[in-house]
Design an enzyme around this catalytic site. Sequence first.
Site, PDB file in Angstrom:
ATOM      1  N   SER A 129      34.150  29.614  25.704  1.00 38.52           N
ATOM      2  CA  SER A 129      34.606  31.004  25.601  1.00 38.52           C
ATOM      3  C   SER A 129      34.215  31.635  24.275  1.00 38.52           C
ATOM      4  CB  SER A 129      36.133  30.995  25.732  1.00 38.52           C
ATOM      5  OG  SER A 129      36.661  32.234  25.381  1.00 38.52           O
ATOM      6  N   TYR A 153      44.822  29.555  23.157  1.00 35.77           N
ATOM      7  CA  TYR A 153      43.779  29.437  24.196  1.00 35.77           C
ATOM      8  C   TYR A 153      42.425  29.154  23.536  1.00 35.77           C
ATOM      9  CZ  TYR A 153      40.059  30.791  27.325  1.00 35.77           C
ATOM     10  OH  TYR A 153      38.872  30.793  28.041  1.00 35.77           O
ATOM     11  N   LYS A 157      39.933  25.727  23.621  1.00 34.64           N
ATOM     12  CA  LYS A 157      38.516  25.685  24.033  1.00 34.64           C
ATOM     13  C   LYS A 157      37.667  25.101  22.897  1.00 34.64           C
ATOM     14  CE  LYS A 157      37.356  27.204  27.624  1.00 34.64           C
ATOM     15  NZ  LYS A 157      37.428  26.582  28.999  1.00 34.64           N
TER      16      LYS A 157
HETATM   17  P1  NAD Z   1      40.544  31.209  36.749  1.00 32.15           P
HETATM   18  O1  NAD Z   1      41.956  31.067  36.297  1.00 32.15           O
HETATM   19  O2  NAD Z   1      40.240  32.213  37.784  1.00 32.15           O
HETATM   20  O3  NAD Z   1      39.986  29.811  37.247  1.00 32.15           O
HETATM   21  C1  NAD Z   1      40.437  28.585  36.713  1.00 32.15           C
HETATM   22  C2  NAD Z   1      40.710  27.667  37.898  1.00 32.15           C
HETATM   23  O4  NAD Z   1      41.192  26.426  37.372  1.00 32.15           O
HETATM   24  C3  NAD Z   1      41.787  28.211  38.831  1.00 32.15           C
HETATM   25  O5  NAD Z   1      41.358  28.115  40.168  1.00 32.15           O
HETATM   26  C4  NAD Z   1      42.979  27.331  38.576  1.00 32.15           C
HETATM   27  O6  NAD Z   1      43.799  27.180  39.718  1.00 32.15           O
HETATM   28  C5  NAD Z   1      42.306  26.037  38.164  1.00 32.15           C
HETATM   29  N1  NAD Z   1      43.170  25.191  37.349  1.00 32.15           N
HETATM   30  C6  NAD Z   1      43.964  25.543  36.303  1.00 32.15           C
HETATM   31  N2  NAD Z   1      44.621  24.487  35.834  1.00 32.15           N
HETATM   32  C7  NAD Z   1      44.225  23.417  36.576  1.00 32.15           C
HETATM   33  C8  NAD Z   1      44.564  22.051  36.579  1.00 32.15           C
HETATM   34  N3  NAD Z   1      45.445  21.558  35.705  1.00 32.15           N
HETATM   35  N4  NAD Z   1      43.976  21.247  37.477  1.00 32.15           N
HETATM   36  C9  NAD Z   1      43.082  21.723  38.383  1.00 32.15           C
HETATM   37  N5  NAD Z   1      42.734  23.017  38.429  1.00 32.15           N
HETATM   38  C10 NAD Z   1      43.300  23.864  37.541  1.00 32.15           C
HETATM   39  O7  NAD Z   1      39.676  31.467  35.434  1.00 32.15           O
HETATM   40  P2  NAD Z   1      38.154  31.856  35.307  1.00 32.15           P
HETATM   41  O8  NAD Z   1      38.074  33.201  34.760  1.00 32.15           O
HETATM   42  O9  NAD Z   1      37.415  31.537  36.543  1.00 32.15           O
HETATM   43  O10 NAD Z   1      37.747  30.857  34.141  1.00 32.15           O
HETATM   44  C11 NAD Z   1      37.184  29.611  34.426  1.00 32.15           C
HETATM   45  C12 NAD Z   1      36.800  28.906  33.132  1.00 32.15           C
HETATM   46  O11 NAD Z   1      35.919  29.708  32.388  1.00 32.15           O
HETATM   47  C13 NAD Z   1      38.003  28.587  32.223  1.00 32.15           C
HETATM   48  O12 NAD Z   1      37.809  27.308  31.687  1.00 32.15           O
HETATM   49  C14 NAD Z   1      37.894  29.618  31.125  1.00 32.15           C
HETATM   50  O13 NAD Z   1      38.367  29.109  29.915  1.00 32.15           O
HETATM   51  C15 NAD Z   1      36.407  29.860  31.078  1.00 32.15           C
HETATM   52  N6  NAD Z   1      36.114  31.221  30.634  1.00 32.15           N
HETATM   53  C16 NAD Z   1      36.616  32.285  31.324  1.00 32.15           C
HETATM   54  C17 NAD Z   1      36.372  33.572  30.872  1.00 32.15           C
HETATM   55  C18 NAD Z   1      36.972  34.776  31.546  1.00 32.15           C
HETATM   56  O14 NAD Z   1      37.183  35.779  30.897  1.00 32.15           O
HETATM   57  N7  NAD Z   1      37.225  34.755  32.842  1.00 32.15           N
HETATM   58  C19 NAD Z   1      35.604  33.740  29.725  1.00 32.15           C
HETATM   59  C20 NAD Z   1      35.117  32.642  29.047  1.00 32.15           C
HETATM   60  C21 NAD Z   1      35.380  31.372  29.529  1.00 32.15           C
HETATM   61  C1  WQD Z   2      39.793  42.728  27.077  1.00 30.83           C
HETATM   62  C2  WQD Z   2      40.249  43.910  26.225  1.00 30.83           C
HETATM   63  C3  WQD Z   2      42.553  43.799  25.556  1.00 30.83           C
HETATM   64  C4  WQD Z   2      44.341  44.187  29.457  1.00 30.83           C
HETATM   65  C5  WQD Z   2      39.970  36.715  26.842  1.00 30.83           C
HETATM   66  C6  WQD Z   2      39.413  35.510  26.181  1.00 30.83           C
HETATM   67  C7  WQD Z   2      37.915  35.505  26.367  1.00 30.83           C
HETATM   68  C8  WQD Z   2      37.590  35.654  27.805  1.00 30.83           C
HETATM   69  C9  WQD Z   2      38.205  36.847  28.378  1.00 30.83           C
HETATM   70  C10 WQD Z   2      38.123  33.463  28.649  1.00 30.83           C
HETATM   71  C11 WQD Z   2      41.132  43.467  25.066  1.00 30.83           C
HETATM   72  C12 WQD Z   2      42.295  44.989  26.452  1.00 30.83           C
HETATM   73  C13 WQD Z   2      43.422  44.079  28.418  1.00 30.83           C
HETATM   74  C14 WQD Z   2      45.139  45.368  29.563  1.00 30.83           C
HETATM   75  C15 WQD Z   2      44.016  46.249  27.628  1.00 30.83           C
HETATM   76  N1  WQD Z   2      38.163  34.678  28.634  1.00 30.83           N
HETATM   77  N2  WQD Z   2      43.274  45.102  27.531  1.00 30.83           N
HETATM   78  N3  WQD Z   2      44.932  46.358  28.650  1.00 30.83           N
HETATM   79  O1  WQD Z   2      41.337  39.132  25.577  1.00 30.83           O
HETATM   80  O2  WQD Z   2      38.911  39.918  25.368  1.00 30.83           O
HETATM   81  O3  WQD Z   2      39.346  37.788  26.230  1.00 30.83           O
HETATM   82  O4  WQD Z   2      39.622  36.742  28.202  1.00 30.83           O
HETATM   83  O5  WQD Z   2      37.635  32.771  27.845  1.00 30.83           O
HETATM   84  O6  WQD Z   2      37.378  34.337  25.913  1.00 30.83           O
HETATM   85  O7  WQD Z   2      39.724  35.519  24.823  1.00 30.83           O
HETATM   86  O8  WQD Z   2      39.940  39.663  27.643  1.00 30.83           O
HETATM   87  O9  WQD Z   2      40.210  41.035  29.640  1.00 30.83           O
HETATM   88  O10 WQD Z   2      42.272  40.158  28.456  1.00 30.83           O
HETATM   89  O11 WQD Z   2      40.943  41.960  27.395  1.00 30.83           O
HETATM   90  O12 WQD Z   2      43.881  47.180  26.834  1.00 30.83           O
HETATM   91  O13 WQD Z   2      45.996  45.490  30.446  1.00 30.83           O
HETATM   92  O14 WQD Z   2      41.035  44.771  27.040  1.00 30.83           O
HETATM   93  O15 WQD Z   2      43.438  44.144  24.533  1.00 30.83           O
HETATM   94  O16 WQD Z   2      40.819  44.276  23.980  1.00 30.83           O
HETATM   95  P1  WQD Z   2      39.957  39.178  26.099  1.00 30.83           P
HETATM   96  P2  WQD Z   2      40.880  40.686  28.371  1.00 30.83           P
END
Ligand code: NAD
Ligand code: WQD
Length: 349
Positions: A129, A153, A157
């Site tokens: 992330s 969080y 990571k």
């Molecule tokens: P998500 O919550 O939609 O998907 C995560 C999945 O993992 C879910 O289906 C959840 O049920 C499953 N899960 C959670 N805990 C578990 C456990 N203990 N055992 C088995 N399964 C479990 O999230 P996402 O947005 O798809 O993110 C997926 C990955 O990508 C995460 O590792 C997150 O850190 C990383 N990531 C996400 C974002 C983002 O903004 N969406 C950004 C950067 C990195």
């Molecule tokens: C984006 C912006 C909020 C909701 C996190 C992790 C990052 C990635 C994405 C997993 C921020 C603003 C949000 C709302 C708002 N995930 N916001 N009103 O916090 O940038 O990133 O999730 O790794 O690594 O750190 O994502 O989508 O929560 O927020 O104003 O109801 O939108 O403050 O500036 P974020 P987000």
Amino acid sequence: MSAPSTVLVTGGAGFIGSHACVELLDHGYEVIVVDNYSNSSSQVFARVERIAGRFVGAVYDLDIRDRHALSAVFDRHTVDAVLHFAGLKSVPASLRAPVAYYDVNVGGTTALLGAMHEHGVRQLVYSSSCSVYGEAGSGPLSEATPARPAHPYAASKWTCEQILADVCRRCPEYTVLCLRCFNPAGAHPSGLLGEDPQGTPDNLMPYLAQVAVGRHPRLKVFGGDYPTRDGTAVRDYLHVMDTVDAHRVALDHLADAPGMHVFNLGLGRGSSVLDMVAEYSRACGRPVPYEVTARRPGDVAELVADASAVDRAWGWRPTRDLADMCRDSWRFQQLNPLGYAGSARGQKP
Ligand code: NAD
Ligand code: WQD
């Protein structure tokens, strides 16, 4: 070594994981999934299979921390490589429950590594992330920027990245491709697959989508006093289809060189919260209501990728922009106003 053919996708029911399943099935991979549905639903697989026109090989309802259950999956299938998405991802929830975040994200990753090690699986693509950069500052962030996690969080990571790097240093037969995703957003262009978290979304785009479809009265914009051009926080949003395309391309590069290799995944362009509101309003054809409120604890002003390293290494770059993300998210939300659960109660997408 040739490219992997059977891929275990942890967290394959989630937002990125479910789109990754489609991407892998579309490219001929055998796909095995483990997920405990803590933030997703098993209903997603009917959609994945409908889009791909192929079946997921097997789906296991298990907790990633359950090393024995994981080992049984590796016993049953010859896994060539793992795409590791399972974990918790909410910034505010991690401030409320830091131990749970370390337990699931770090404990889950070490349990996975243990099961992989036991079964001779040495190839992993880890979905990390941009949040590891934290307070690193404004301007494009390259992979060399020192990590400064600002909440549990992000720290969880970053801890996983350090563990994976150390394993690769000590066990030269491992390859880990660590993809630091910036902010994945959008949905599959079919409108069948999108972002449907359990409960009220913490992330911006799914919340905005639920406001646009009438499930919440307005978006709360967290903070109007950041040192950015319009005072709202800036992020680098990346279409989920580009995100999973990069993960699939990573599988082709697992054989390039052993060790851990870290790449940013982003557009390399920042958008503020108000930019996102404006673009979403264009997509849904009416202004999305919002009010500016206090900053959200743990948030930083700006996170934008220097996305050039992955282009130099693999010739990979994203092909979709913010308008595509908003259009595809809105299509999914319109067709599935109550998410996947809505369709189970009779609303056909
Ligand atoms: P998500 O919550 O939609 O998907 C995560 C999945 O993992 C879910 O289906 C959840 O049920 C499953 N899960 C959670 N805990 C578990 C456990 N203990 N055992 C088995 N399964 C479990 O999230 P996402 O947005 O798809 O993110 C997926 C990955 O990508 C995460 O590792 C997150 O850190 C990383 N990531 C996400 C974002 C983002 O903004 N969406 C950004 C950067 C990195
Ligand atoms: C984006 C912006 C909020 C909701 C996190 C992790 C990052 C990635 C994405 C997993 C921020 C603003 C949000 C709302 C708002 N995930 N916001 N009103 O916090 O940038 O990133 O999730 O790794 O690594 O750190 O994502 O989508 O929560 O927020 O104003 O109801 O939108 O403050 O500036 P974020 P987000």
